[in-house]
Design a protein around this motif. Structure first.
Motif, PDB file in Angstrom:
ATOM      1  N   VAL A 145       0.831  -1.206   0.000  1.00  0.00           N
ATOM      2  CA  VAL A 145       0.000   0.000   0.000  1.00  0.00           C
ATOM      3  C   VAL A 145       0.870   1.262   0.000  1.00  0.00           C
ATOM      4  O   VAL A 145       0.648   2.186  -0.792  1.00  0.00           O
ATOM      5  N   ILE A 163      -4.899   4.592  -4.141  1.00  0.00           N
ATOM      6  CA  ILE A 163      -5.322   3.334  -3.528  1.00  0.00           C
ATOM      7  C   ILE A 163      -6.786   3.458  -3.124  1.00  0.00           C
ATOM      8  O   ILE A 163      -7.295   4.562  -2.916  1.00  0.00           O
ATOM      9  N   GLY A 164      -7.450   2.318  -3.024  1.00  0.00           N
ATOM     10  CA  GLY A 164      -8.862   2.326  -2.688  1.00  0.00           C
ATOM     11  C   GLY A 164      -9.111   2.284  -1.188  1.00  0.00           C
ATOM     12  O   GLY A 164      -8.274   1.813  -0.416  1.00  0.00           O
ATOM     13  N   LEU A 165     -10.262   2.772  -0.779  1.00  0.00           N
ATOM     14  CA  LEU A 165     -10.714   2.689   0.609  1.00  0.00           C
ATOM     15  C   LEU A 165     -12.071   2.013   0.623  1.00  0.00           C
ATOM     16  O   LEU A 165     -13.055   2.561   0.110  1.00  0.00           O
ATOM     17  N   TRP A 166     -12.124   0.822   1.177  1.00  0.00           N
ATOM     18  CA  TRP A 166     -13.380   0.077   1.349  1.00  0.00           C
ATOM     19  C   TRP A 166     -13.757   0.212   2.825  1.00  0.00           C
ATOM     20  O   TRP A 166     -13.069  -0.285   3.700  1.00  0.00           O
ATOM     21  N   LEU A 181      -6.285   8.604  -1.847  1.00  0.00           N
ATOM     22  CA  LEU A 181      -7.337   7.617  -1.604  1.00  0.00           C
ATOM     23  C   LEU A 181      -8.538   7.835  -2.516  1.00  0.00           C
ATOM     24  O   LEU A 181      -8.883   8.970  -2.851  1.00  0.00           O
ATOM     25  N   ALA A 240     -13.787  -1.436  -6.922  1.00  0.00           N
ATOM     26  CA  ALA A 240     -12.580  -1.918  -6.251  1.00  0.00           C
ATOM     27  C   ALA A 240     -11.604  -2.541  -7.236  1.00  0.00           C
ATOM     28  O   ALA A 240     -10.384  -2.477  -7.050  1.00  0.00           O
ATOM     29  N   TYR A 290      -8.408  -0.732  -8.608  1.00  0.00           N
ATOM     30  CA  TYR A 290      -7.246  -0.424  -7.774  1.00  0.00           C
ATOM     31  C   TYR A 290      -6.559  -1.706  -7.343  1.00  0.00           C
ATOM     32  O   TYR A 290      -7.193  -2.629  -6.817  1.00  0.00           O
ATOM     33  N   GLY A 329      -5.282  -1.283  -1.661  1.00  0.00           N
ATOM     34  CA  GLY A 329      -6.271  -0.495  -0.946  1.00  0.00           C
ATOM     35  C   GLY A 329      -6.372  -0.884   0.513  1.00  0.00           C
ATOM     36  O   GLY A 329      -5.719  -1.830   0.984  1.00  0.00           O
ATOM     37  N   PHE A 370      -9.226  -5.838  -2.766  1.00  0.00           N
ATOM     38  CA  PHE A 370      -8.119  -5.463  -3.652  1.00  0.00           C
ATOM     39  C   PHE A 370      -7.102  -6.594  -3.735  1.00  0.00           C
ATOM     40  O   PHE A 370      -7.045  -7.452  -2.847  1.00  0.00           O
ATOM     41  N   THR A 399      -4.677  -5.982  -0.085  1.00  0.00           N
ATOM     42  CA  THR A 399      -5.601  -5.317   0.828  1.00  0.00           C
ATOM     43  C   THR A 399      -5.000  -5.203   2.213  1.00  0.00           C
ATOM     44  O   THR A 399      -4.619  -6.216   2.820  1.00  0.00           O
TER      45      THR A 399
END
Length: 341
Positions: free
Chosen positions: A151, A161-164, A178, A187, A190, A193, A205, A208
């Motif tokens: 990351v 990067i993704g944010l879940w 983000l 998702a 990316y 994340g 991701f 992750t």
């Protein structure tokens, strides 16, 4: 607790000043100052390395490294370790700069002493978002520290990067590194994340970083002499059934009558969580709708232990109502928590 070690008269004089500054005020943190009068420095470090949150070594960095090396385990377990020279010119985070708060501690010490903080972590140097720092400062646990390098590497390469975040609300302005991801399709855009959940299960991701907010309080009541293994097994079953990771548990709560119950104290010690104790009166004053038991009230003075105690301790809402098995009752409450930036 902060452990401070110094090795010369000059260093000990500076340590005394630092100790006085750290222990001043209402929000002061307790300090244990090694002065050479209780065994060796190595023995002091070995005895307290797993127990104390932060260490300050006043002296040569090499001495610090040699003393802590045998004790180092993992990013999410090691305390923050900071070194300051005995003249107070420089302060350097040596270990756990992000998750343990070493960088933050170094800056705090610099503000107190006028020293120059020497920060070497790449995301700090480049002014980039550091997911592990954000998690630690938000009261979360990182479940898979090996993913930090993926990351952080993506961020340093200039990638988003993704944010879940599931059902957790978002507060504040999202950093430019983000992207707020709400669907599996999104998702997929990316490679790296951060996934925030109570279960630690979603991995949307390819790489992750799984972050778990420590916001769950377990309220527990049990029969006198309940076997430790029975409580451990029931807690594991309870958490798994409701998709809550053990590291999401911040504390255990119960009634004063049970404050020395071996199964409870052993569980807390094993998992490193505090045991919150309330009187029967305090539990009955807790507002909310709870399961009522005439029998429990006759014996303990409170009509419900597990639900009332967890809500009282968490100062939040009841998440999982009373569940009972083999003389053990358990409930869970959760604090209000947001993804804050």
């Amino acid at each position: 607790m902060i452990g401070i070690l110094a090795f010369t008269d000059t260093g000990r004089a500076l340590a005394a000043k630092v100790e006085a500054a750290l222990t001043a005020g209402s929000s002061a943190e307790p300090v244990d100052f090694f002065r050479g009068d209780r065994g060796t420095a190595r023995e002091f470090v070995e005895e307290h390395f797993r127990e104390y949150d932060r260490f300050l070594f006043i002296g040569a960095a090499g001495i610090c490294v040699r003393l802590i090396a045998p004790c180092i385990q993992k990013k999410d377990r090691d305390p923050a370790v900071v070194v300051m020279d005995e003249l107070g010119q420089f302060v350097i985070p040596i270990l756990s700069g992000h998750i343990g708060g070493g960088n933050r501690f170094a800056r705090e010490l610099a503000a107190l002493t006028g020293a120059q903080p020497v920060i070497t972590t790449a995301t700090d140097l480049h002014g980039k978002f550091a997911a592990d720092v954000w998690a630690a400062e938000g009261g979360c646990r990182v479940l898979n520290t090996d993913a930090i390098r993926h990351v952080s590497g993506a961020v340093l390469r200039g990638e988003r990067i993704g944010l879940w975040r599931g059902d957790f609300p978002l507060e504040g302005e999202l950093p430019p590194e983000l992207a707020d991801v709400r669907t599996e399709e999104d998702a997929g855009q990316y490679e790296c994340g951060v996934s925030v959940s109570l279960s630690g299960e979603p991995e949307p991701f390819a790489h992750t970083l799984k972050v778990v907010p420590r916001i769950v309080t377990l309220g527990i009541g049990c029969r006198r002499g309940t076997p430790e293994q029975s409580l451990e097994r029931f807690a594991e079953q309870f958490l798994e059934e409701h998709h809550i990771h053990l590291r999401a548990v911040r504390q255990i709560a119960t009634i004063e009558l049970k404050k020395e119950e071996a199964a409870l104290t052993s569980f807390c010690r094993r998992h490193g969580v505090p045991l919150r104790i309330f009187s029967a009166r305090e539990l009955m004053e807790t507002e909310g709708v709870f399961h009522h038991s005439d029998f429990v009230e006759k014996i303990t003075g409170a009509d419900n232990i597990c639900e009332r105690s967890c809500v009282r301790a968490a100062e939040g809402r009841l998440l999982i109502p009373r569940t009972a098995e083999d003389g053990i009752t358990m409930a869970a409450a959760v604090e209000d928590w947001k993804c804050r930036f």
